[in-house]
Design an enzyme around this catalytic site. Structure first.
Site, PDB file in Angstrom:
ATOM      1  CG  ASP A 157      -7.749 -25.381   8.994  1.00 16.52           C
ATOM      2  OD1 ASP A 157      -8.896 -24.972   9.251  1.00 16.52           O
ATOM      3  OD2 ASP A 157      -7.509 -26.527   8.562  1.00 16.52           O
ATOM      4  CD  GLU A 198     -22.144 -23.571  16.193  1.00 13.73           C
ATOM      5  OE1 GLU A 198     -22.861 -24.495  15.744  1.00 13.73           O
ATOM      6  OE2 GLU A 198     -22.537 -22.407  16.361  1.00 13.73           O
ATOM      7  NE  ARG A 245     -20.369 -11.912  21.001  1.00  9.35           N
ATOM      8  CZ  ARG A 245     -19.413 -11.042  20.615  1.00  9.35           C
ATOM      9  NH1 ARG A 245     -19.698 -10.079  19.746  1.00  9.35           N
ATOM     10  NH2 ARG A 245     -18.191 -11.130  21.082  1.00  9.35           N
ATOM     11  CB  CYS A 271     -13.994 -26.438   7.557  1.00  6.71           C
ATOM     12  SG  CYS A 271     -14.861 -27.466   6.327  1.00  6.71           S
ATOM     13  CG  HIS A 307     -10.802 -29.078   5.941  1.00  6.33           C
ATOM     14  ND1 HIS A 307     -11.585 -28.500   6.915  1.00  6.33           N
ATOM     15  CD2 HIS A 307      -9.546 -28.571   6.123  1.00  6.33           C
ATOM     16  CE1 HIS A 307     -10.835 -27.702   7.660  1.00  6.33           C
ATOM     17  NE2 HIS A 307      -9.601 -27.712   7.199  1.00  6.33           N
TER      18      HIS A 307
END
Length: 261
Positions: free
Chosen positions: A122, A40, A65, A70, A108
């Site tokens: 990943d 998210e 939580r 990435c 990334h």
């Protein structure tokens, strides 16, 4: 990462007390992470600075939580794996655009874990492989997320392809999490970043995937996609609560576009 934090992190992903660092344990932790911790980018739209620091990431992902993108997800997962005895290294990758061109360096972050074989790990690329991918394996690798191929790229890089489409090109040189900070800032602030132009919260489910983007709820079950529009802020908050397990005291404003995973 200290022992107490490790226990809380394992509880966050629903994992039992671990044993020796084996590929079976790595596969189990990887899958649990994907199913419990969403991919998210809500912080960007809520005005919450993303700090690539272990304590800040533990507070966000373990204690509150939440999820992340990435740098956050793979950055913190690296700390957990190392604490459990896995030799995990952060790698930088350039992501392929839909047009087939490469994005910038540090676009990334992913992991390499060296066991008897070497694996690409990943948990921060959205709809991707459910299990670690063998790095030194020239044949296609079947996975619930698709068919993956890891091939040699230029200058010692490796290219990951999903169902024949290039996903990203990863360097072999290990990196520190702090190395990603400048690009992480760019991703949070640039109008050219797709994270500033999109809003998404998505996680894998045993049946497929669930994604919430604004007031649109998208579920995929056995390859069949269903989309519904939620009516009102209370319904959106309830969707974050029921599908992703966290509360929001305010909702992010809608950006100009949406990303569906």
């Amino acid at each position: 990462m200290d022992e107490r934090t490790v226990r809380r992190y394992l509880d966050r992903i629903g994992a039992p007390a671990p044993g020796e660092p084996t590929i079976d344990l790595l596969r189990d932790l990887h899958l649990r992470h994907l199913r419990m911790v969403p991919f998210e980018n809500l912080s960007i739209h809520l005005g919450e600075p993303i700090v690539l620091d272990e304590a800040a990431l533990v507070d966000k992902i373990v204690d509150r939580r939440r999820g992340g993108f990435c740098y956050e997800l793979n950055g913190l997962f690296a700390g957990l794996l190392r604490a459990l005895g896995f030799p995990a290294a952060l790698l930088s990758a350039r992501v392929f655009t839909p047009e087939g061109t490469l994005g910038p360096p540090f676009d990334h972050a992913l992991l390499r874990v060296d066991l008897d074989d070497r694996y690409l790990v990943d948990v921060g690329f959205g709809a991707h492989a459910s299990h670690p991918l063998r790095l030194d394996w020239p044949e296609p690798q079947a996975d619930p997320g698709g068919e993956f191929l890891v091939v040699d790229g230029p200058d010692g890089d490796v290219e990951v392809r999903k169902d024949g489409t290039p996903q990203y090109r990863a360097e072999s040189r290990p990196r520190e999490l702090a190395d990603f900070a400048p690009t992480c800032w760019w991703q949070q602030t640039s109008p050219d970043s797709h994270f500033t132009r999109s809003l998404t919260c998505s996680r894998q489910t045993p049946e497929g995937r669930v994604t919430l983007t604004g007031d649109r709820l998208i579920t995929t079950v056995a390859g069949e996609r269903t989309e519904s529009a939620l009516s009102g802020d209370d319904a959106v908050r309830q969707a974050y609560r029921s599908h992703f397990g966290f509360e929001l005291d305010r909702l992010p404003p809608p950006p100009n576009s949406a990303v569906v995973l």
